[in-house]
Design an enzyme around this catalytic site. Structure first.
Site, mmCIF file in Angstrom:
data_model
loop_
_atom_site.group_PDB
_atom_site.id
_atom_site.type_symbol
_atom_site.label_atom_id
_atom_site.label_comp_id
_atom_site.label_asym_id
_atom_site.label_seq_id
_atom_site.Cartn_x
_atom_site.Cartn_y
_atom_site.Cartn_z
ATOM 1 N N ASN A 1 77.626 -16.884 27.152
ATOM 2 C CA ASN A 1 77.237 -16.271 28.437
ATOM 3 C C ASN A 1 78.306 -16.362 29.515
ATOM 4 O OD1 ASN A 1 76.723 -19.043 28.538
ATOM 5 N ND2 ASN A 1 75.189 -18.791 30.122
ATOM 6 N N GLU B 1 74.047 -29.646 26.689
ATOM 7 C CA GLU B 1 73.631 -28.823 27.837
ATOM 8 C C GLU B 1 72.869 -27.638 27.255
ATOM 9 O OE1 GLU B 1 74.295 -29.640 30.951
ATOM 10 O OE2 GLU B 1 75.861 -31.148 30.703
ATOM 11 N N GLY C 1 78.447 -20.189 14.073
ATOM 12 C CA GLY C 1 77.911 -21.500 14.440
ATOM 13 C C GLY C 1 77.438 -22.279 13.234
ATOM 14 N N CYS D 1 72.236 -20.082 32.287
ATOM 15 C CA CYS D 1 71.198 -21.090 32.060
ATOM 16 C C CYS D 1 70.545 -21.526 33.372
ATOM 17 C CB CYS D 1 71.791 -22.294 31.353
ATOM 18 S SG CYS D 1 73.235 -22.939 32.202
ATOM 19 N N GLU E 1 77.529 -33.697 32.614
ATOM 20 C CA GLU E 1 78.955 -33.407 32.664
ATOM 21 C C GLU E 1 79.305 -33.229 34.141
ATOM 22 O OE1 GLU E 1 79.724 -30.234 29.833
ATOM 23 O OE2 GLU E 1 79.237 -31.556 28.179
ATOM 24 N N GLY F 1 80.861 -24.077 13.300
ATOM 25 C CA GLY F 1 80.342 -25.055 14.278
ATOM 26 C C GLY F 1 79.747 -26.255 13.557
ATOM 27 N N GLY G 1 84.559 -18.691 14.441
ATOM 28 C CA GLY G 1 83.677 -18.467 13.289
ATOM 29 C C GLY G 1 82.222 -18.620 13.680
#
Ligand code: NDP
Length: 479
Positions: free
Chosen positions: A150, A248, A206, A282, A460, A210, A204
């Site tokens: 996003n 997050e 997720g 978010c 964070e 990931g 690549g």
């Protein structure tokens, strides 16, 4: 444009030579291919990071700071190029990428470049015991950073900058749907003099690339931003290896609007907090609750303003709402709108796909306002993550608080009131990590950022991020 991985300071094809199509959200065309990297590429990136850690972890904060600030300057010098790439890849208006996404990515490097020089050790004298304690903050080693689509470069760098500032080396994966600016970042890092292997960017899926980062036994910490379901899966995978985790995750943020607020300011900001970035932030205030006395007025004024928002091609300067990020995401959001109607909620405006002349295959959607009758409906409980908000009246402060908290998420809330006592009461009781009062998304990078409940674990931002990316070691000396 085809892109490559950035491993050990060099661009390279994936070892398996497998590729994925990259779609342009504004017209639906395939405009390039990206590596479909395997766990062998992650291993290569890990080995490069491990090697680089030997020297990077021994550099002074000032040396690291100088390179981070150089990266920031180079990003600023390349603002237009990065903003255009971000807009094309994500569908967001280029005016937003120009003014928010890329400047903010540059600020992330500048901020953490400066912050690391101020990140002092604590010390405590144990009075009466002739002892002194001091706390070393040591880099963890090789860490993994995984980011969503996003705010692609903005969130990617939000993780990478503190990680490398603290002396770690990184294996990072941007979202497969928006890889472009992460790809361009490699070149900037090389130019800025970042030693090879300190940052490795592997593209690549997720579920494979990931997942390989999360499963790697020697990658000791994972900073992840993305959906709540993915976050839970990552937590389960990482738990047996005792990895440090920062998660997050999603949000379903309440906007509480009281009759005593500054009305015009509230109205304009609420339009922005609802639809900025096509509602794909978010922190967007997706549940709007309005005090009954001004509900009718708000409803009319809000809808009138929303109807003036222009849905259009992201490159046009007068576009307010660009394209959604992908076809599956557009379909998902349309599914939520359909279900909202099945739940007997009322679509007050929007709700339909938009055909933009010349770009008929793009993923455009009208900004949508839904009036709900209860906070318990799925429309008010599930994260939609598109240009869709709900509105509903409330009668008392207690009721407002109850419905605001009555959701599984706990990321942020916005409160509109000029009553100081109410501000203090509600700010303390809202179950969220961030409360904005009479504003929205005003960010100071020194402040903690993150959510409660299903919105995540950890914080964070500022020194919180530097704490996450370091191990604290206490040394107690008896003298
Ligand atoms: P996803 O959870 O689908 O993906 C996020 C990242 O994780 C992507 O890079 C994705 O790769 C990767 N990923 C997916 N599965 C795995 C896995 N098994 N192991 C490791 N990595 C994996 O989220 P979205 O990209 O759809 O982003 C939207 C979500 O992010 C929303 O829920 C939003 O609320 C949340 N978000 C939270 C923020 C916060 O600060 N709290 C800020 C911004 C967004 P790929 O894309 O290739 O599948």
């Amino acid at each position: 444009m085809n892109i490559q991985n950035y491993i050990n300071g060099q661009y390279a094809n994936p070892l398996n030579n497998e590729w994925l199509d990259n779609y342009c959200p504004s017209n639906g065309d395939i405009y390039g291919q990206i590596p479909n990297s395997s766990k062998e590429d992650i291993e290569l990136a890990y080995q490069a990071a491990k090697e680089a850690f030997q020297t990077w972890s021994q550099t002074t904060p000032e040396e690291r700071s100088r390179i981070l600030i150089k990266i920031s300057e180079l990003l600023e010098q390349n603002l237009e190029r990065f903003a255009e790439a971000e807009s094309k890849d994500n569908g967001k208006p280029v005016s937003l990428a120009n003014t928010v996404d890329i400047p903010r990515a540059a600020s992330n490097f500048r901020f953490f470049g400066n912050a690391i020089t101020q990140f002092a050790s604590e010390s405590h004298e144990s009075v009466g015991q002739d002892a002194i304690n001091y706390t070393l903050r040591q880099p963890i080693g090789v860490v993994g950073c995984i980011s969503p689509w996003n705010l692609p470069l903005y969130l990617f760098t939000w993780k990478i900058a503190p990680a490398i500032a603290a002396g770690n080396c990184v294996v990072a994966k941007p979202s497969e749907v928006t890889p472009m600016t992460a790809y361009l970042l490699g070149e900037i890092c090389t130019k800025a003099g970042l030693p090879k292997g300190v940052l490795n960017i592997v593209h690549g899926l997720g579920t494979t690339t990931g997942q390989a980062i999360v499963e790697h036994p020697e990658i000791k910490a994972i900073s992840f931003t993305g959906g709540t379901t993915t976050g839970a899966h990552i937590a389960r995978t990482a738990a047996p290896m005792f990895k440090k985790l920062s998660l997050e995750l999603g949000g379903k943020n309440p906007n509480l609007i009281f009759a005593d607020c500054d009305y015009e300011d509230m109205l304009n900001t609420t339009v922005r907090s609802s639809f900025a970035n096509q509602g794909q932030i978010c922190l967007c205030g997706s549940r709007i609750f309005v005090e009954a006395g001004i509900y009718k007025r708000f409803k009319a004024d809000f809808i009138a303003k929303v109807k003036t928002l222009k849905v259009g091609h992201p490159s046009k300067s007068d576009t307010n709402i660009g394209a959604l990020v992908s076809k599956p995401h557009l379909e998902k959001v349309l599914g939520y709108i359909e279900r909202a109607e099945e739940e007997n909620n009322t679509i007050l405006c929007g709700g339909k796909k938009v055909s933009v002349a010349g770009f008929e295959n793009g993923y455009y959607l009208e900004p949508t306002v839904i009036e709900v009758t209860s906070n318990e409906c799925n429309t008010n409980q599930e994260e939609i993550f598109g240009p869709v908000v709900t509105i509903m009246p409330f009668s008392t402060e207690d009721e407002a608080l109850k419905i605001a908290n009555d959701v599984k998420y706990g990321l942020s809330a916005a409160l509109w009131t000029n009553n100081l006592k109410r501000t203090m009461r509600l700010s303390a009781k809202l179950q969220v990590g961030i409360v904005w009062v009479n504003t929205w998304m005003l960010r100071d990078l020194r402040t903690p950022f993150g959510g409660m409940k299903a919105s995540g674990v950890g914080r964070e931002g500022g020194f919180e991020a530097l704490r996450f990316f370091t191990e604290a070691k206490n040394v107690c000396i008896k003298y």
